[in-house]
Design a protein around this motif. Sequence first.
Motif, PDB file in Angstrom:
ATOM      1  N   PRO A   1     -22.840  -8.590 -22.397  1.00  0.00           N
ATOM      2  CA  PRO A   1     -22.182  -9.355 -21.331  1.00  0.00           C
ATOM      3  C   PRO A   1     -21.976  -8.592 -20.022  1.00  0.00           C
ATOM      4  CG  PRO A   1     -20.573  -8.639 -22.970  1.00  0.00           C
ATOM      5  CD  PRO A   1     -21.897  -8.119 -23.431  1.00  0.00           C
ATOM      6  N   TYR A   2     -22.495  -7.364 -19.904  1.00  0.00           N
ATOM      7  CA  TYR A   2     -22.065  -6.527 -18.776  1.00  0.00           C
ATOM      8  C   TYR A   2     -23.137  -6.237 -17.744  1.00  0.00           C
ATOM      9  CZ  TYR A   2     -18.276  -5.726 -22.106  1.00  0.00           C
ATOM     10  OH  TYR A   2     -17.266  -5.888 -22.995  1.00  0.00           O
ATOM     11  N   TYR A   3     -24.248  -6.957 -17.767  1.00  0.00           N
ATOM     12  CA  TYR A   3     -25.269  -6.749 -16.728  1.00  0.00           C
ATOM     13  C   TYR A   3     -24.763  -7.290 -15.394  1.00  0.00           C
ATOM     14  CZ  TYR A   3     -29.567  -7.243 -14.034  1.00  0.00           C
ATOM     15  OH  TYR A   3     -30.515  -7.161 -13.048  1.00  0.00           O
ATOM     16  N   LYS A   4     -25.001  -6.547 -14.315  1.00  0.00           N
ATOM     17  CA  LYS A   4     -24.693  -7.028 -12.961  1.00  0.00           C
ATOM     18  C   LYS A   4     -25.977  -6.975 -12.149  1.00  0.00           C
ATOM     19  CE  LYS A   4     -20.238  -7.607 -13.043  1.00  0.00           C
ATOM     20  NZ  LYS A   4     -19.637  -8.920 -12.819  1.00  0.00           N
ATOM     21  N   PRO A   5     -26.469  -8.129 -11.688  1.00  0.00           N
ATOM     22  CA  PRO A   5     -27.652  -8.088 -10.827  1.00  0.00           C
ATOM     23  C   PRO A   5     -27.304  -7.464  -9.481  1.00  0.00           C
ATOM     24  CG  PRO A   5     -26.838 -10.352 -11.082  1.00  0.00           C
ATOM     25  CD  PRO A   5     -25.941  -9.478 -11.909  1.00  0.00           C
ATOM     26  N   GLY A   6     -28.321  -6.986  -8.801  1.00  0.00           N
ATOM     27  CA  GLY A   6     -28.116  -6.493  -7.431  1.00  0.00           C
ATOM     28  C   GLY A   6     -27.715  -5.035  -7.343  1.00  0.00           C
ATOM     29  N   ALA A   7     -27.968  -4.252  -8.380  1.00  0.00           N
ATOM     30  CA  ALA A   7     -27.663  -2.808  -8.309  1.00  0.00           C
ATOM     31  C   ALA A   7     -28.519  -2.166  -7.216  1.00  0.00           C
ATOM     32  CB  ALA A   7     -27.944  -2.156  -9.668  1.00  0.00           C
ATOM     33  N   PRO A   8     -28.038  -1.082  -6.628  1.00  0.00           N
ATOM     34  CA  PRO A   8     -28.792  -0.460  -5.541  1.00  0.00           C
ATOM     35  C   PRO A   8     -30.166   0.036  -6.011  1.00  0.00           C
ATOM     36  CG  PRO A   8     -26.888   0.885  -6.197  1.00  0.00           C
ATOM     37  CD  PRO A   8     -26.768  -0.421  -6.905  1.00  0.00           C
TER      38      PRO A   8
ATOM     39  N   VAL B   1     -31.245  -0.044 -14.681  1.00  0.00           N
ATOM     40  CA  VAL B   1     -30.574   0.631 -15.796  1.00  0.00           C
ATOM     41  C   VAL B   1     -29.066   0.564 -15.582  1.00  0.00           C
ATOM     42  CG1 VAL B   1     -30.934   2.874 -14.620  1.00  0.00           C
ATOM     43  CG2 VAL B   1     -30.384   2.840 -17.042  1.00  0.00           C
ATOM     44  N   TRP B   2     -28.339   0.372 -16.672  1.00  0.00           N
ATOM     45  CA  TRP B   2     -26.867   0.430 -16.602  1.00  0.00           C
ATOM     46  C   TRP B   2     -26.339   0.981 -17.909  1.00  0.00           C
ATOM     47  CZ3 TRP B   2     -29.568  -3.922 -17.724  1.00  0.00           C
ATOM     48  CH2 TRP B   2     -29.091  -4.816 -18.687  1.00  0.00           C
TER      49      TRP B   2
ATOM     50  N   ASP C   1     -17.739  -1.684  -8.658  1.00  0.00           N
ATOM     51  CA  ASP C   1     -18.824  -1.156  -7.844  1.00  0.00           C
ATOM     52  C   ASP C   1     -19.935  -0.718  -8.805  1.00  0.00           C
ATOM     53  OD1 ASP C   1     -20.187  -0.351  -5.667  1.00  0.00           O
ATOM     54  OD2 ASP C   1     -18.906   1.368  -5.191  1.00  0.00           O
ATOM     55  N   PHE C   2     -21.131  -0.534  -8.253  1.00  0.00           N
ATOM     56  CA  PHE C   2     -22.280  -0.208  -9.103  1.00  0.00           C
ATOM     57  C   PHE C   2     -22.240   1.269  -9.496  1.00  0.00           C
ATOM     58  CE2 PHE C   2     -23.588  -4.121  -7.047  1.00  0.00           C
ATOM     59  CZ  PHE C   2     -24.149  -4.822  -8.112  1.00  0.00           C
TER      60      PHE C   2
END
Length: 257
Positions: free
Chosen positions: A77-84, A125-126, A144-145
């Motif tokens: 559940p923790y993916y965030k699109p738009g990482a640098p 990658v996260w 924040d990313f």
Amino acid sequence: MTDQRVVELFDEFMELTKDFIIRHGLRYEDYAAVTQYLIRVSEAGEWPLWMDNFLEATVDTTSYGDGPWTPSAIEGPYYKPGAPLLSRQPYTLPMRPDETGDKMLFRATVHNPAGEPLSAAVVDVWHATDKGLYSFIDAGMPEDFILRARVPVDENGSTEFRSIRPAPYEIPKDGPTGDLLNSVLGRHTWRPAHLHFRITAEGYKPLVTQLYFDGDPYLDSDCAEGVKQGLIIPLGKTEADGESWTLGQFAFVLQPQ
Ligand code: BEZ
Ligand code: FE
């Protein structure tokens, strides 16, 4: 307009559930307990967590398909699109100024099943901190990313990024999902340490996967049942800039569209 597939799936799901109630002789006490539990999950905002913990691994098995490519794994559940998108080498995942943890250097290649490098691939990658916390998600972590980035590959499909080694991750244990796992089912709330990847390249299916580390105590009891043998890697050691780094490596293969 009615979607016939949804109607059929709903009807079959209800049939199975009603049979289940009858087969087990469930009564009003059980019905009330389940209703209360579902309300608790809603009020805690834990449906994404609950679904990904208990069901996503099964959906993963019916979705990406096996073949001469890297196995997929749950996204969680923790993916965030738009990482640098990193552009300055050495590529380093964004960190807090005081980020602690073993320095980790990760080498990756991205190819197609014919062994051709996918030079336009992007490796998103996260991962968690060395305390097992995710940015945006866990209390005390920035919105924040942090430990999240998109990393380009070179003309050989190769890349390398620097980060810290994540610790095993414990899903929230005080809410209804953790309560079910710990108190009701007698399991635990831990996932083995892992790196999440979402790798894209034009003409290929996006590969959502995870890598786990040899020797992790939770490999055989992941609360989200997301571990696959082909995704467990050994960690080594290497030197860079006069310092010692934990080294991870993986050769990703993408599935043609
Ligand atoms: C994760 O991979 O971080 C995750 C997966 C399922 C539930 C919670 C977290
Ligand atoms: Fe995770």
